[in-house]
Motif scaffolding. Structure first.
Motif, PDB file in Angstrom:
ATOM      1  N   PHE A  38     -23.275   8.516  -5.472  1.00 11.28           N
ATOM      2  CA  PHE A  38     -24.005   9.655  -6.031  1.00 11.28           C
ATOM      3  C   PHE A  38     -24.203  10.729  -4.973  1.00 11.28           C
ATOM      4  O   PHE A  38     -23.953  11.913  -5.220  1.00 11.28           O
ATOM      5  N   LEU A  39     -24.660  10.337  -3.791  1.00 12.59           N
ATOM      6  CA  LEU A  39     -24.867  11.307  -2.713  1.00 12.59           C
ATOM      7  C   LEU A  39     -23.556  11.995  -2.344  1.00 12.59           C
ATOM      8  O   LEU A  39     -23.520  13.205  -2.121  1.00 12.59           O
ATOM      9  N   GLU A  40     -22.485  11.221  -2.280  1.00 16.57           N
ATOM     10  CA  GLU A  40     -21.185  11.810  -1.965  1.00 16.57           C
ATOM     11  C   GLU A  40     -20.748  12.793  -3.053  1.00 16.57           C
ATOM     12  O   GLU A  40     -20.144  13.824  -2.754  1.00 16.57           O
ATOM     13  N   SER A  41     -21.086  12.494  -4.312  1.00 12.34           N
ATOM     14  CA  SER A  41     -20.730  13.415  -5.400  1.00 12.34           C
ATOM     15  C   SER A  41     -21.487  14.739  -5.287  1.00 12.34           C
ATOM     16  O   SER A  41     -21.055  15.748  -5.847  1.00 12.34           O
ATOM     17  N   LEU A  42     -22.602  14.731  -4.550  1.00 18.29           N
ATOM     18  CA  LEU A  42     -23.374  15.951  -4.313  1.00 18.29           C
ATOM     19  C   LEU A  42     -22.861  16.714  -3.084  1.00 18.29           C
ATOM     20  O   LEU A  42     -23.424  17.734  -2.712  1.00 18.29           O
ATOM     21  N   GLY A  43     -21.837  16.174  -2.446  1.00 18.34           N
ATOM     22  CA  GLY A  43     -21.268  16.826  -1.272  1.00 18.34           C
ATOM     23  C   GLY A  43     -21.822  16.328   0.051  1.00 18.34           C
ATOM     24  O   GLY A  43     -21.490  16.874   1.110  1.00 18.34           O
ATOM     25  N   MET A  44     -22.659  15.304   0.016  1.00 25.47           N
ATOM     26  CA  MET A  44     -23.185  14.743   1.263  1.00 25.47           C
ATOM     27  C   MET A  44     -22.150  13.782   1.853  1.00 25.47           C
ATOM     28  O   MET A  44     -21.300  13.257   1.145  1.00 25.47           O
ATOM     29  N   ARG A  45     -22.270  13.563   3.164  1.00 25.68           N
ATOM     30  CA  ARG A  45     -21.379  12.619   3.849  1.00 25.68           C
ATOM     31  C   ARG A  45     -22.203  11.426   4.312  1.00 25.68           C
ATOM     32  O   ARG A  45     -23.099  11.565   5.153  1.00 25.68           O
ATOM     33  N   VAL A  46     -21.917  10.264   3.762  1.00 31.09           N
ATOM     34  CA  VAL A  46     -22.601   9.040   4.163  1.00 31.09           C
ATOM     35  C   VAL A  46     -22.044   8.617   5.517  1.00 31.09           C
ATOM     36  O   VAL A  46     -20.833   8.438   5.664  1.00 31.09           O
ATOM     37  N   VAL A  47     -22.951   8.470   6.508  1.00 36.27           N
ATOM     38  CA  VAL A  47     -22.506   8.135   7.864  1.00 36.27           C
ATOM     39  C   VAL A  47     -22.937   6.739   8.308  1.00 36.27           C
ATOM     40  O   VAL A  47     -22.432   6.238   9.309  1.00 36.27           O
ATOM     41  N   ASP A  48     -23.868   6.133   7.571  1.00 31.94           N
ATOM     42  CA  ASP A  48     -24.313   4.791   7.949  1.00 31.94           C
ATOM     43  C   ASP A  48     -24.981   4.153   6.736  1.00 31.94           C
ATOM     44  O   ASP A  48     -25.562   4.851   5.891  1.00 31.94           O
ATOM     45  N   ARG A  49     -24.895   2.838   6.684  1.00 31.50           N
ATOM     46  CA  ARG A  49     -25.559   2.089   5.606  1.00 31.50           C
ATOM     47  C   ARG A  49     -26.170   0.821   6.185  1.00 31.50           C
ATOM     48  O   ARG A  49     -25.603   0.200   7.080  1.00 31.50           O
ATOM     49  N   ASN A  50     -27.322   0.477   5.664  1.00 32.65           N
ATOM     50  CA  ASN A  50     -28.023  -0.749   6.039  1.00 32.65           C
ATOM     51  C   ASN A  50     -28.210  -0.880   7.549  1.00 32.65           C
ATOM     52  O   ASN A  50     -28.034  -1.959   8.127  1.00 32.65           O
ATOM     53  N   TRP A  51     -28.595   0.237   8.178  1.00 35.49           N
ATOM     54  CA  TRP A  51     -28.864   0.232   9.612  1.00 35.49           C
ATOM     55  C   TRP A  51     -30.211  -0.444   9.859  1.00 35.49           C
ATOM     56  O   TRP A  51     -31.198  -0.149   9.201  1.00 35.49           O
ATOM     57  N   ARG A  52     -30.200  -1.367  10.807  1.00 34.54           N
ATOM     58  CA  ARG A  52     -31.415  -2.135  11.101  1.00 34.54           C
ATOM     59  C   ARG A  52     -31.815  -1.994  12.560  1.00 34.54           C
ATOM     60  O   ARG A  52     -30.970  -1.896  13.440  1.00 34.54           O
TER      61      ARG A  52
END
Length: 118
Positions: free
Chosen positions: A18-32
């Protein structure tokens, strides 16, 4: 993997898309780190976005947005600063977004997005 974990992972996958469809770039996931976890880190232009994803099967226990209280928001802001330190980035524009995913496993999941919470 527990059913709750599968649901949460599916919600995070949907939220990232969804965020990518808004033009955002996902750079990290589940960072702890020792203070907690960030579900999604994204870039929205010059802004660093810390996205908290809350996934539910139904509204039986309230809307997913209700699970993000002042204490959780304060923790997310601290985690954003820690993520920047860990990645040696200066991001003067930072915000916390919350994404609610309602997914009963039958129909099309519903995704709602609140920008700049708290």
């Amino acid at each position: 993997m527990r059913a709750k974990d599968v649901l949460g992972r599916r919600g995070e996958d949907l939220a990232a898309g969804f965020l990518e469809s808004l033009g955002m770039r996902v750079v990290d996931r589940n960072w702890r780190c020792r203070d907690g976890e960030i579900d999604i880190v994204a870039l929205d232009g010059d802004a660093l976005v810390i996205a908290e994803v809350k996934t539910r099967k139904s509204l039986d226990y309230g809307h997913p947005f209700e699970a993000v209280d002042a204490e959780k928001l304060a923790r997310l802001h601290r985690l954003a600063a820690a993520w920047c330190r860990d990645h040696e980035l200066r991001m003067p524009l930072r915000r916390v977004d919350v994404i609610a995913v309602l997914d009963d496993g039958i129909g099309q999941p519903a995704v709602e997005h609140l920008r700049g919470v708290g």
